[in-house]
Structures are given as structure tokens and as C-alpha cells.
Design an enzyme around this catalytic site. Structure first.
Site, PDB file in Angstrom:
ATOM      1  CG  PHE A 295      21.020 -34.380  43.745  1.00 16.94           C
ATOM      2  CD1 PHE A 295      21.204 -35.659  44.256  1.00 16.94           C
ATOM      3  CD2 PHE A 295      21.697 -33.322  44.268  1.00 16.94           C
ATOM      4  CE1 PHE A 295      22.239 -35.747  45.237  1.00 16.94           C
ATOM      5  CE2 PHE A 295      22.331 -33.427  45.315  1.00 16.94           C
ATOM      6  CZ  PHE A 295      22.631 -34.547  45.927  1.00 16.94           C
ATOM      7  CB  SER A 326      27.622 -39.907  41.378  1.00 17.44           C
ATOM      8  OG  SER A 326      27.839 -40.270  42.651  1.00 17.44           O
ATOM      9  CG  ASP A 327      25.569 -34.057  44.304  1.00 12.49           C
ATOM     10  OD1 ASP A 327      26.052 -34.257  45.353  1.00 12.49           O
ATOM     11  OD2 ASP A 327      25.064 -33.007  43.951  1.00 12.49           O
ATOM     12  CD1 TRP A 328      24.465 -38.686  49.818  1.00 13.80           C
ATOM     13  CD2 TRP A 328      26.278 -37.673  50.926  1.00 13.80           C
ATOM     14  NE1 TRP A 328      24.562 -39.134  51.172  1.00 13.80           N
ATOM     15  CE2 TRP A 328      25.656 -38.705  51.795  1.00 13.80           C
ATOM     16  CE3 TRP A 328      27.485 -37.011  51.016  1.00 13.80           C
ATOM     17  CZ2 TRP A 328      26.286 -38.827  52.780  1.00 13.80           C
ATOM     18  CZ3 TRP A 328      27.985 -37.239  52.382  1.00 13.80           C
ATOM     19  CH2 TRP A 328      27.324 -38.076  53.036  1.00 13.80           C
ATOM     20  CB  THR A 329      23.074 -41.217  47.457  1.00 15.90           C
ATOM     21  OG1 THR A 329      22.109 -40.264  47.687  1.00 15.90           O
ATOM     22  CG2 THR A 329      23.703 -41.434  48.933  1.00 15.90           C
TER      23      THR A 329
END
Length: 799
Positions: A295, A326-329
Site C-alpha cells: 500500500f 496488488s494489495d486490496w485496491t
């Protein structure tokens, strides 16, 4: 032949991890399963030898993502795919319990049938995963299977200690076995991908995600990273009980300013390469199938849009061939980061930087095909990202075996043979912080069998749910044996009295008063205090104050004021600042969150059936103002211990000591150990020869030994640690750096000579030209029980 011990293996791993700047039920069934799940390990070994890392490419692992037989299959399928189907392989959504802000999409089945989704996660039942999979395999044009993922962090149904606790065992073999159990359980539901291990270096206890990793040291962190990968992925990824690992969060996420989750990080390139990158490269070297981008912004560039880390280091220097997820969003979050003003730009920047798969934000689905059609993204780059995804799917054997066997799902969970391992892991994770004399003049622990009445007080004494820690996957409170239940089982209900005293975050005067009155009737009080695991540890759980929450400190002081002997058990996902407790409580045990066997493991430890052997993997602060706090710091030009220096004008606090409450590597035992002098196999090394060895695969260049004697009355295990310091180099080096460790078991009175073999990597640094090389230097070596003790030995590196 090359030395198989941990220090040699990991030094080989670490060297290339910092490579150049640009560069059961029947008995037989039980035995077979036990052999498969818990492979034997040579006595004294802590990790398998790392694969050779003489070149920039990751090692070829048969049955893994680098298996050469996969390439032709990928190419044949890729040639059949349309642009939209290629993009679909790079799209990932959560179709179950959310672990972050959602997308609002509900049309997954339709999208899967059109080949528009490559992966789903947060689906935890075989019938559910199979239902989605049938659409992909039987209805989509090319029949490409979905990849199902989940955050399987420290167990699936059989929950082990949180990763910080597992790391405190200093036992990679045990960690590998725990990960193997997690893989067996998760794969039975159709989950073939875990978003674990978290290998971020964590130097600041304010950061809640410290609970999810292996602490502050890159050498130990690298050992744990490789152990998790080996455990999850097994001997072959295409085995039905193997799952793909995902090393996260790449990179620098653990250095969040102020310990505040998701915050900015500023890390120099030498520090990035020497401290934060090695565990990731160790995971790559072990064959991890995926990496998750982080992030955070790293030096102003978001980690999910950073071509230097994602392409230059990860792909070119390390030769990684798996998925970058990717990480969440985190792709969409490039907009609030400030480097994109719209979704199309965010998708373009993340993709061109090297993020293969977009988790949840849907921006690849919305924009990537258009970006290719308009020439903003080349189809060649798109093809390469699709190759990375397909390679993992082929390696997992999903094309041949896409479905989970629903008839075997329930039988795979919480098997009886898993519980002894879970208990052993918990026992080895406990760190005995203090054990001073009780009323009889002897150390309060272990508790005497004739203890009399025991009063158990505290909000965590009978809290089964919290024992699962953060990220408990499918762990259930009813699976857990609590401390109270285990204590009653051990002593009998008539000898155990309990009182909550207070809640974790709030409590009443009535509860407090009842607890104090109950304590007055005790022969021994056991206090179970600490944090709320799901609310105060893990993601989005940063704390600016590190003391006991709520009224627990008040409860602690009032119980101690009764004059009864007190044992304090701390349940937490980080070290807590408790100077009063360490001054006034005779016995303190850090238990972290120990998992399903919390109670039995604690009772066995409290009563001496198990001897504590855990060691801290983070420096334990005296006060929050010391954070970030870590042992492998630079000395500064004005260290407080500089001879003949002015006591005022040195690097120190006016109101606090520089030193931690307990140093990295610290942990007591019910016995005692004496270390002999550190002895080295030579007084001089040549930098030229070391540098030749760095590139020529030269084996050990220095042996270091020390005798360790059990001077107590009990058998015990000791984690023997080796540290070095380099002085006179072009770039300042830490006051100590861990370069080896070994667990040894000693009977009362027994002495063992513990031997370490150091390769050239141990003496190489990132120099002032940002090259990894050995330089002329004065070297100090310690063999010690922790990072603050030991008798030094000196040698010299000459040109």
C-alpha cells in the site's frame, strides 16, 4: 560438501537477496500422514540449504513456477486468447467476506463465463469454490480455471500462534510444518493460494501488523520467509494439498512513519537492500509463486507503481517468474496517493510498473483493454503479465484438477495429529521475560505441584476467541482450549478460582472489587492481560500508546498490592511498554496469541512440563518514545558509551534509557546457560578473496565456535546466536548484525561446542558505490544468548 547448517544456508540466501544496484485414522494412515506433514530433519539443522544464487535468476525448482515444462503450455494457450480474455486473467475480486473496502460488483458468474476474471478470494467452502470453478472450466471459451485465494496467515482451521509468536520459536523447521498443515486444510476447500507469508521487517511496535511478521531482523526474517514458502508449496505445487505462497508486502511497508498503517516510508537504497529486501528474495529463492505489492509510498513512489522495485529488482535482478498481485485496491489508491487523477491512469501506471493482477479495484477490467488498443500499454507487456498468471495456474495443476473433493473437506480439518504440533509451536513461542524469586526464595516459575489455590484473573483468562489472534481464517473459538479450561483440567475445579477483573478496554468497579477479593484467598495469582487481537493487532491497528488497554494496569497494580505471588501472562501482537510490571511482578511470560492449544501449552509451561525456549524477535521498548527501536542500529558519531565523551552531548534521551527493556534475541529458561569465549578459526581475511568467493560460490571462509553449558538443574533448549560488526567500512554498519543461530538441547551439566561457518556473504556490505562487496574492515564476532551479551573475538579484513 557445502555446510547444511542454518547460518551457511541463509548467508547464501541473503547474499543474493541484496544483489547489485541495477541489477488418521488408522494407525498406518496416521503414520503416512505424519511423515508427509512432519518431515524429519537432521539433528540440529534449522533450515534446508538454500539454493545457489550465483546469478541473477531465481533457481529452477522442479514442480514449481520455474519448471521448464510449463512454458510451452503457457505459450500454446496464450496464442488462443483474445485481448479481453488476456485482461480477464489479470482481474481479481473478493466473492466472500471482505477484508477491505468493496467494489459493489455482484456479476461475478456472468464475468467468469465470459473469461473476464482470473482469480477470486474469500471463498472458504469447497461447494462454493467448485460452483464458480465449473462456470470457468465448463462455460468459458478457453476453460481456464480460476485461482482461489485467502489470507491463510498462521493456520486455516488449526490455528497456530500468530506469526510473531511462530518467529519467536527461532525454529524454521517447525514453522514449515505449521504451514504444511495450513496448506492441507485450505486446499481441501479449493483454496490454492494464500496471501502469506508477510515478510515485512518491523522495527516499530506501534505498527499493528508487526503481529503478522517475523520481527526486525533480515537474517531471521529470511529464514522464516523460506520456511513458510516451503511449507505452503510442499515438494511440488501441483500436489493437491499444496497452495501457492505470496510474500508480502513488497516493499518497505513495515517502515510506515510513526508506526501508522498505510503511511509513507522513506528508506535509503542501501537500507532497502540490506534490511528490507532480503526476506523477499529469500521467498523468491524458495520458489514463492507470487508477490504482493504494498500500500505504501516508498520514497515518494507508491509501491504498487514502482518499476524500480517491481521490474528492476524483482524481475531483472532476481529473475522472479510468478504473479505480482496488488494489495486490496492498491491500484485505485494511486489516485489518493496523488500520482494519478483517474482510474485509467492509475491502471496504466500500476501495470507498466509491474503489477500483474489488480485485486478488487476493477481498474484493469475497466481500462486495460482500452489502454492496449490505444497504444498506451503494449500487447507484449500484457502477454508477459498473462504468462505470469498462467504459469502459476499450470504449476498448481489447476488445468488437470480444477475442483476440490467435497467429500474430503470436513475430514481435512483440525485432525487429531495436528494438535500436538500446534501445542509444541505455542510452547516454543512463549518468551519468559522475568522469573524472580517467590515467597520460598526460589524463582516463581515453574509453579510447584503443591501450589494450593490458584486464582486466575483477567479478561483473557477464558477468552477462547482472542487466542486465535488476528487473521484467524476458519479458526473457531470452540476449537480453542482456554487457559482457564486447561488450568481446571490440570488442578481440579476446587483448586482454581477465577474472576474477570475488567474487560480488555473497559470495566466496572464491581468487577475490579470482586477480583481483588478473590485474589486475597489465593496461594498464587495468574493474571491474563493484554490486547484485543482482532481490534488492536494486525491491519489497521496502529497504537500510539503501548501500555495495557483500559483498566488493566489498575487491575494489575491492585492485585500485586495484595501481596500474593503473581504470574503475569501477556497476550499481545506486539511488545507492550510495562515498566511498572517488570519492576514489581516476579514472573512475566509473553504468550502472544498462541492458537488452538493456548491453554494446554500455557499450563504445561507454567508447571514445568515444558521449559520456555522462545526468544524475542523484536526489541522490547521501555517507553513508546523509543520507537522505532531495533538492535541493528548505527552507532552514530556520539554514542552514549563513547570513552571520554561529555555525558550531555551524546545521542541519548533526557528522560529515558537508550536500551530496550529486553533486547532482540532475549528469552529466559527454567535452567541457566553459560557461554564460553567466542573462538574464531583465523585472525585475518582478504577482501579480494571474499569478493571472489561472492561470485564464485566459495564455501565457508571462517569458522566460529563457542561452548555452551547448562548450569542448571533442568534440561533446556537454548537458541545460540552469532553476531558480527564491521568497522572501518565506506558505509557505516550496524553495531551488531545476526549472521547465524542454532537451537541446542542440553541436559543438566552438559556442554556442547556450537560451531558456525561463515561464507563471504557474511562480510559483504552495500558500499559507497552501491555495490555489494567486502571491504577492508575490523571485524568483531560474538556468540551469545541475545544481541546485547557475549564475549567478543576480533579479526581483520585486509585488502
Amino acid at each position: 560438501m557445502p555446510c547444511p547448517c542454518l547460518n551457511c544456508s541463509l548467508i547464501s540466501t541473503l547474499r543474493r537477496a541484496v544483489l547489485g544496484v541495477n541489477t488418521a485414522r488408522k494407525f498406518l494412515g496416521f503414520l503416512l500422514l505424519a511423515c508427509a506433514v512432519f518431515p524429519t530433519t537432521p539433528a540440529g539443522a534449522q533450515a534446508r540449504p538454500a539454493a545457489s544464487l550465483q546469478g541473477p535468476s531465481a533457481p529452477v525448482i522442479q514442480g514449481g513456477i520455474s519448471d521448464p515444462s510449463i512454458g510451452p503450455k503457457v505459450e500454446a494457450l496464450l496464442r488462443k486468447m483474445t485481448l479481453e480474455e488476456k485482461v480477464g486473467q489479470l482481474v481479481q475480486y473478493s466473492a466472500g467476506q471482505p477484508t477491505g473496502p468493496g467494489t459493489g460488483r455482484t456479476d461475478y458468474k456472468d464475468m467468469i463465463g465470459k473469461g473476464q476474471i482470473g482469480a477470486l478470494f474469500n471463498i472458504t467452502k469447497a461447494p462454493d469454490s467448485n460452483a464458480f470453478q465449473r462456470i470457468a472450466v465448463e462455460q468459458s471459451r478457453l476453460h481456464i480455471p480460476l485461482l482461489f485465494g485467502l489470507d491463510v496467515i498462521h493456520g486455516f482451521r488449526t490455528e497456530f500462534p500468530i506469526p510473531l509468536g511462530l518467529a519467536s520459536t527461532w525454529n524454521p523447521v517447525l514453522v514449515e510444518k505449521a504451514a504444511r498443515v495450513a496448506a492441507r486444510e485450505a486446499s481441501a476447500t479449493g483454496i490454492r493460494w494464500t496471501f502469506s507469508p508477510m515478510v515485512d521487517i518491523a522495527r516499530d511496535a506501534r505498527w499493528g501488523r508487526m503481529a503478522e511478521g517475523a520481527g526486525e531482523d533480515p537474517f531471521l526474517g529470511s529464514a522464516m520467509a523460506a520456511a513458510y514458502v516451503r511449507g505452503y508449496q510442499g515438494a511440488r505445487l501441483d500436489a493437491p494439498d499444496s497452495i501457492a505462497a505470496c510474500a508480502k508486502h513488497y516493499v518497505g511497508y513495515g517502515a510506515a512513519e510513526g508506526g501508522r498503517d498505510y503511511n509513507t516510508t522513506e528508506i535509503s537504497e542501501p537500507t532497502l537492500r540490506q534490511i528490507y529486501l532480503p526476506p523477499f528474495h529469500s521467498a523468491v529463492n524458495a520458489g514463492t509463486a507470487s508477490i504482493m505489492s504494498a500500500f505504501n509510498a516508498l520514497n515518494g513512489i507508491p509501491a504498487s507503481a514502482n518499476p524500480f522495485t517491481l521490474k528492476q529488482i524483482l524481475r531483472k535482478e532476481w529473475g522472479f517468474q510468478g504473479i505480482v498481485d496488488s494489495d486490496w485496491t492498491s491500484v485505485a489508491e494511486l489516485i489518493p496517493h496523488g500520482i494519478a487523477n483517474d482510474g485509467a491512469t492509475a491502471a496504466r501506471k500500476a501495470f507498466l510498473a509491474g503489477v500483474d493482477m489488480d485485486m478488487v479495484s476493477s481498474l484493469y477490467h475497466d481500462h486495460l483493454a482500452h489502454l492496449v488498443k490505444t497504444g498506451q500499454v503494449s500487447e507484449a507487456d500484457l502477454d508477459q503479465a498473462v504468462r505470469n498468471v498462467l504459469r502459476v495456474k499450470f504449476a498448481l495443476g489447476l488445468f488437470e484438477h480444477p475442483y476440490a473433493d467435497e467429500t474430503k473437506e470436513d475430514a481435512a480439518m483440525l485432525r487429531p495429529e495436528y494438535l500436538p504440533l500446534a501445542r509444541d509451536a505455542a510452547e516454543q513461542s512463549f518468551v519468559l521475560l522475568k522469573n524472580s524469586a517467590g515467597p520460598a526464595g526460589q524463582p516463581l516459575l515453574p509453579v510447584s505441584k503443591s501450589v494450593g489455590k490458584v486464582v486466575l484473573i483477567g479478561p483473557l483468562a477464558n477468552d477462547s476467541a482472542n487466542m486465535l489472534g488476528c487473521w484467524g481464517a476458519l479458526g473457531r473459538a470452540e476449537d480453542v482450549t482456554s487457559l482457564q479450561a486447561a488450568l481446571i483440567s490440570h488442578l481440579g475445579k476446587e483448586n482454581v478460582h477465577s474472576s474477570k477483573g475488567t474487560g480488555i478496554s473497559e470495566g466496572s468497579d464491581q468487577e475490579m472489587g470482586d477480583a481483588i477479593a478473590t485474589a486475597q484467598r489465593a496461594d498464587l495469582v495468574i493474571l491474563a492481560l493484554g490486547e484485543d487481537a482482532p481490534e488492536m493487532t494486525g491491519e489497521a491497528a496502529s497504537r500510539s500508546k503501548l501500555g495495557l488497554p483500559g483498566r488493566q494496569q489498575e487491575l494489575l497494580e491492585k492485585v500485586v498490592a495484595t501481596g500474593k505471588p503473581v504470574v503475569l501472562i501477556l497476550f499481545s501482537g506486539r511488545p507492550l511498554t510495562l515498566p511498572w510490571a517488570f519492576e514489581n511482578v516476579p514472573a512475566v511470560l509473553a504468550a502472544w496469541f498462541p492458537g488452538v492449544q493456548a491453554g494446554p501449552a500455557l499450563v504445561r509451561t507454567l508447571f514445568g512440563e515444558s521449559n520456555p525456549s522462545g526468544k524475542l524477535v523484536v526489541s522490547w521498548p521501555r517507553s513508546v518514545g523509543q520507537e522505532p527501536l531495533y538492535y541493528n542500529a548505527l552507532n552514530t558519531g556520539r554514542p552514549p558509551d563513547l570513552p571520554d565523551s561529555d555525558s550531555k552531548y551524546v545521542s541519548r534521551y533526557l528522560d529515558e534509557q537508550n536500551s530496550p527493556q529486553f533486547p532482540f534475541g532475549y528469552g529466559l529458561s527454567y535452567t541457566s546457560f553459560r557461554y564460553g569465549p567466542t573462538e574464531i578459526g583465523g585472525k585475518q581475511l582478504k577482501a579480494s578473496a571474499l569478493n571472489t568467493g561472492l561470485h564464485g560460490g566459495k564455501d565457508a571462509v571462517l569458522t566460529v565456535t563457542a561452548s555452551v553449558t547448562n548450569t542448571g538443574q533442568r534440561a533446556g533448549e537454548e537458541v545460540v546466536q552469532l553476531y558480527i560488526r564491521l568497522q572501518g567500512t565506506s558505509v557505516a554498519q550496524p553495531v551488531r548484525a545476526l549472521k547465524g543461530f542454532e537451537r541446542v538441547t542440553l541436559a543438566p551439566g552438559e556442554t556442547k561446542n556450537v560451531r558456525f561457518s561463515l561464507s563471504p556473504d557474511a562480510f559483504a556490505i552495500w558500499n559507497d558505490h552501491n555495490q555489494f562487496a567486502a571491504e577492508p574492515a575490523r571485524v568483531t564476532v560474538w556468540v551469545s544468548p541475545d544481541s546485547a551479551q557475549g564475549l567478543p573475538a576480533d579479526l581483520e579484513i585486509v585488502p
